[in-house]
Write a protein that holds these residues in place. Sequence first.
Motif, mmCIF file in Angstrom:
data_model
loop_
_atom_site.group_PDB
_atom_site.id
_atom_site.type_symbol
_atom_site.label_atom_id
_atom_site.label_comp_id
_atom_site.label_asym_id
_atom_site.label_seq_id
_atom_site.Cartn_x
_atom_site.Cartn_y
_atom_site.Cartn_z
ATOM 1 N N ASN A 145 -36.090 38.409 -37.386
ATOM 2 C CA ASN A 145 -35.050 37.852 -37.742
ATOM 3 C C ASN A 145 -35.147 36.316 -39.206
ATOM 4 N N GLY A 146 -36.866 37.059 -38.828
ATOM 5 C CA GLY A 146 -37.214 35.638 -40.484
ATOM 6 C C GLY A 146 -37.745 34.731 -39.684
ATOM 7 N N ARG A 147 -37.927 34.467 -38.280
ATOM 8 C CA ARG A 147 -38.846 33.144 -37.676
ATOM 9 C C ARG A 147 -39.733 33.227 -38.133
ATOM 10 N N ILE A 148 -40.526 34.406 -37.785
ATOM 11 C CA ILE A 148 -42.025 34.380 -38.366
ATOM 12 C C ILE A 148 -42.121 35.223 -38.999
ATOM 13 N N ASN A 149 -43.732 35.194 -39.562
ATOM 14 C CA ASN A 149 -44.169 36.494 -40.729
ATOM 15 C C ASN A 149 -45.044 37.028 -39.170
ATOM 16 N N LEU A 150 -45.289 38.787 -39.985
ATOM 17 C CA LEU A 150 -46.139 39.663 -39.464
ATOM 18 C C LEU A 150 -47.710 39.350 -38.805
ATOM 19 N N GLY A 151 -48.058 38.471 -40.414
ATOM 20 C CA GLY A 151 -49.294 37.871 -39.667
ATOM 21 C C GLY A 151 -49.246 36.918 -38.239
ATOM 22 N N SER A 152 -48.034 35.936 -38.385
ATOM 23 C CA SER A 152 -48.211 35.127 -37.314
ATOM 24 C C SER A 152 -48.329 35.610 -35.972
ATOM 25 N N ALA A 153 -46.766 37.161 -36.396
ATOM 26 C CA ALA A 153 -46.907 38.032 -35.110
ATOM 27 C C ALA A 153 -48.124 38.356 -34.192
ATOM 28 N N LYS A 154 -48.770 38.694 -35.379
ATOM 29 C CA LYS A 154 -50.638 39.031 -34.307
ATOM 30 C C LYS A 154 -51.079 38.321 -34.134
ATOM 31 N N LYS A 155 -51.003 37.046 -34.882
ATOM 32 C CA LYS A 155 -51.953 36.073 -34.204
ATOM 33 C C LYS A 155 -51.281 35.325 -32.957
ATOM 34 N N ILE A 156 -49.777 35.571 -32.013
ATOM 35 C CA ILE A 156 -49.161 35.610 -31.407
ATOM 36 C C ILE A 156 -50.163 36.023 -30.618
ATOM 37 N N VAL A 205 -52.155 35.621 -56.861
ATOM 38 C CA VAL A 205 -51.517 34.612 -56.370
ATOM 39 C C VAL A 205 -50.300 34.700 -54.677
ATOM 40 N N ILE A 206 -50.330 35.685 -55.047
ATOM 41 C CA ILE A 206 -50.063 35.641 -53.611
ATOM 42 C C ILE A 206 -50.536 35.330 -52.383
ATOM 43 N N GLY A 207 -51.872 35.743 -52.239
ATOM 44 C CA GLY A 207 -52.841 34.633 -52.084
ATOM 45 C C GLY A 207 -53.029 33.434 -51.410
ATOM 46 N N GLN A 208 -52.552 33.192 -52.804
ATOM 47 C CA GLN A 208 -52.769 31.169 -52.785
ATOM 48 C C GLN A 208 -51.661 30.888 -52.382
ATOM 49 N N VAL A 209 -50.504 31.380 -52.538
ATOM 50 C CA VAL A 209 -49.052 30.593 -51.973
ATOM 51 C C VAL A 209 -49.250 30.651 -50.365
ATOM 52 N N MET A 210 -50.110 31.821 -49.830
ATOM 53 C CA MET A 210 -49.880 32.235 -48.357
ATOM 54 C C MET A 210 -51.093 31.523 -48.156
ATOM 55 N N GLY A 211 -51.972 31.430 -48.550
ATOM 56 C CA GLY A 211 -53.637 30.183 -48.489
ATOM 57 C C GLY A 211 -53.078 28.464 -48.130
ATOM 58 N N LYS A 212 -52.595 28.442 -49.019
ATOM 59 C CA LYS A 212 -51.419 25.979 -49.246
ATOM 60 C C LYS A 212 -50.193 27.127 -48.237
ATOM 61 N N THR A 213 -49.280 27.619 -47.506
ATOM 62 C CA THR A 213 -48.866 27.595 -46.296
ATOM 63 C C THR A 213 -49.298 27.644 -45.144
ATOM 64 N N LYS A 214 -50.603 27.959 -45.071
ATOM 65 C CA LYS A 214 -51.410 28.273 -44.139
ATOM 66 C C LYS A 214 -50.592 29.637 -43.100
ATOM 67 N N GLY A 215 -50.344 30.991 -44.238
ATOM 68 C CA GLY A 215 -49.560 32.270 -43.545
ATOM 69 C C GLY A 215 -48.243 31.986 -43.564
ATOM 70 N N LYS A 216 -47.767 30.956 -43.671
ATOM 71 C CA LYS A 216 -46.469 31.214 -43.156
ATOM 72 C C LYS A 216 -44.763 31.225 -43.802
ATOM 73 N N ALA A 217 -45.108 30.954 -45.851
ATOM 74 C CA ALA A 217 -44.899 31.594 -46.251
ATOM 75 C C ALA A 217 -44.187 33.404 -46.116
ATOM 76 N N ASN A 218 -42.303 32.951 -46.431
ATOM 77 C CA ASN A 218 -42.345 34.413 -46.182
ATOM 78 C C ASN A 218 -42.678 35.396 -46.921
ATOM 79 N N PRO A 219 -43.125 36.326 -47.138
ATOM 80 C CA PRO A 219 -43.922 36.973 -48.213
ATOM 81 C C PRO A 219 -42.845 37.659 -48.819
ATOM 82 N N GLN A 220 -41.633 38.095 -48.252
ATOM 83 C CA GLN A 220 -40.538 38.562 -49.395
ATOM 84 C C GLN A 220 -39.923 37.850 -50.108
#
Length: 474
Positions: free
Chosen positions: A378-389, A448-463
């Motif tokens: 439902n878009g509350r977290i992304n897959l990377g965060s799910a793995k962390k959880i 570039v996407i990697g940079q965005v992920m880095g800046k948002t600590k992996g929280k950006a919605n990838p799509q």
Amino acid sequence: MTNNYETVMGLEVHVELKTKTKIFCNCANKFGDKPNTNTCPVCLGLPGAIPVLNEKVLDLAVTAGLATNCEISRIGKQDRKNYFYPDLAKGYQISQDENPICHDGYLDIETSRGKKRIRINRMHIEEDAGKLIHEEGLGSLVDNNRAGTPLIEIVSEPDLRSAEEVLAYLQKLRAILTYTDVSDAKMNEGSFRCDVNLSVREAGKEEFGTRVEMKNLNSFQSIQRAIEYETARHIKAVESGEELIQETRGYSQDTRKTYSMRSKEDAADYRFIPDPDLMPIIITDEKIEEIKESLPELPDARKARYTEEYGLSNYDAEQLTSSIEVATFFEETVKNGANPKSVANLIITEIFRLSSPEDFDVNISPAAFAETIEFVDNGRINLGSAKKIIEIIFENPEKTPESIIFEEDLEQINDRTILGKIIDDVILHSKKAVDEYRSGKEKALQAVIGQVMGKTKGKANPQLTIDILKEKLG
Ligand SMILES: [Zn+2]
């Protein structure tokens, strides 16, 4: 290297049966108890002690036989197999020579080359020996708790041609034995042990090469490495004209090499004789029917159901049905409301990384796992965060996905405006990658996407990140 050669393998698998008591006495059949506490005159092999067959052993052997498409013998006997081991006090093991309980079965396995049928030659019952423990300073000690543990030995035909096929066969066999509750089949506790008979011949040849038997293979990884090592050793010997000897070899995890243990005994060396203390085994048609009726849904049937009911691929369904623990975890998670395909993906990629399917031991409840997956869907977290959880809960099972999202600040950034500003900034500072992308190098977008992920600590919605980037970079 192996193109001109063919590796031919057959397996002998020893499986400890899940009975309450041992095969010929009333001692507890339990792993991990204090040494020599579960013993009596029968399993210690004291003179004059009379063995009596535990009927449950027959039931479980017949169950395993029916579940692997075997014929069941109506009449059987038990034989003494003579050999000397310090942990075999009687000087012989009670096994079965002729008339094994089950014979002529098969298993179908799935490999990258498709489906293949592996024939089972026979399956017989026997007792396990005790165990030698080598203690620094104390010498070698004998623990007889394992003596008299009921076993079935499952002997395949030499139908296996690669490590991949061997592992697929073992995985399928292990699945069947755990589904039917015949054994807990734990490799790390020795209740599922495999010896590999291997020979190598030139491709196209009928006759077999010199055969070695490999023992002490106590993990899937060891089995794979031992097969690869031994195949290379045989090819080298054949090419250099060196003579190979028929022998039993061990495998060392430290050196990753096989080593010679002893020359292989022939059947004649065992001097089989029928055990005069034991009654003939008689298995009635009624008994076989009764066990047939009670068989649960087997791995192949469950796999077919997963592909139909949940739309899973053959590969995913095979992975998820590889043990009853994995299948149960999958189904419980789906029952908790998570999307089956998402559940399958995360089990295969993430859960299997944390706990192998052979020794499946997960520290997250199906409910918490389902909740985590729903948060992704439902878009509350992304897959990377799910793995962390999932990783955090494996370490701290008292935590909930909700509390971890709060503590670790994992809420996904789905806001176009906020994300847009961050992306503007990244574009400004990633001139090289941006130029490359604009000049047609699609791959440069990843940087570039990697940079965005880095800046948002992996929280950006990838799509959403990809969409905005593509708009902005036109
Ligand atoms: Zn006993």
